[in-house]
Motif scaffolding. Structure first.
Motif: not given
Length: 297
Positions: A127-131, A133-151
């Motif tokens: 759960l701590d990673r995000v994928r 579905l287009g380019c298969e790049t993995l990123s941190s869930r914490d980074v996405l959390q910041k984006a979700l909170e900002r938006l």
């Protein structure tokens, strides 16, 4: 038929388990429940929560993605901040002592790794990673959390009850207003790096677990009702290979008819297992009782 272990015979259960080491351990939500992460099912295996989003729904339906990421925005911090339970730490010690060959966890919280276990397979992902579905790049869930909170600054974090696996209750009226980020590299759809209901576990991951089972002498299931086939299959494979299956779970499981069971919570059962294992090890080395090393968890 399963063998139910009465309290006076729990040492026989533990002795048999130690005699059939190394053990492949399968864990479920019950081992994490004392951390504050709720389970999905009751002691009879009945579903307690709202219907989960399936893989197909997430991929095909924008509103389902809004629903998932809106609820995850609220629920992720509880998983992110959870600390390993006593049971996680005990399993790490049992691995260090050579009793546990490998852990296959159905959980996605990474608490086994945080507790110090080395040989762990996250059967359903992380759960701590995000994928993407287009380019298969993995990123941190914490980074996405910041984006979700900002938006989504309008979401109130204080009035929502956390649910299992980073989920949370969210009124339907809130869902439509959720803004979901897309991949920074290709603008593709972002999905948690976990196996949703209706999704498939990568074949290479299953094969790895099967090879570990072949080199283990038994299977121990801790804190799982095994209602999901992905975990239950290891019990079937073990039984077919003539390897004993042991269960530590206070409620009913799908494997009750093929296993030896002790109806006990994870922390209590694993603590007793480590204590007896340490005692037997000391006896084998002829260490006087007063000089046996104590274990902490």
């Amino acid at each position: 038929m399963s063998t139910q272990i009465p309290l006076h015979a729990e040492s026989d259960f533990l002795s048999a388990l130690i005699d059939h080491a190394p053990v492949l351990v399968i864990t479920g939500a019950g081992i994490s429940v004392s951390t504050g992460i709720p389970t999905y099912r009751d002691e009879k295996g009945a579903w307690l929560r709202s219907n989960p989003i399936t893989h197909q729904e997430f991929v095909a339906d924008r509103r389902q993605r809004q629903r998932y990421w809106g609820r995850s925005l609220l629920g992720w911090p509880a998983v992110r901040d959870a600390k390993p339970a006593k049971g996680h730490r005990l399993l790490a010690q049992l691995e260090h002592h050579g009793l546990v060959s490998h852990i296959v966890t159905q959980n996605v919280d990474r608490l086994h790794q945080r507790a110090g276990s080395i040989r762990v397979t996250d059967l359903h992902g992380r759960l701590d990673r995000v994928r993407c579905l287009g380019c298969e790049t993995l990123s941190s869930r914490d980074v996405l959390q910041k984006a979700l909170e900002r938006l989504n600054p309008h979401i109130n974090h204080t009035t929502i009850e956390a649910r299992p696996d980073g989920d949370a209750d969210m009124p339907d009226a809130m869902v439509e207003g959720i803004t979901v980020p897309s991949c920074d590299l290709c603008d593709g759809t972002l999905m948690p790096d976990v196996v949703f209901f209706g999704g498939s576990i990568p074949g290479s991951r299953v094969e790895q677990c099967k090879q570990v089972l072949e080199h283990s002498n038994s299977v121990l299931v801790v804190g799982s009702s095994l209602q999901v086939y992905s975990g239950y299959r290891f019990c079937k494979w073990a039984a077919k290979a003539g390897k004993p299956v042991f269960l530590m779970n206070p409620g009913q499981t799908r494997a009750d008819d093929m296993a030896t069971k002790w109806s006990v919570d994870a922390d209590t059962g694993l603590d007793a297992l480590l204590s007896l294992s340490s005692k037997k090890h000391a006896e084998a080395l002829h260490i006087p009782p007063g000089h046996q090393p104590s274990h902490t968890a």
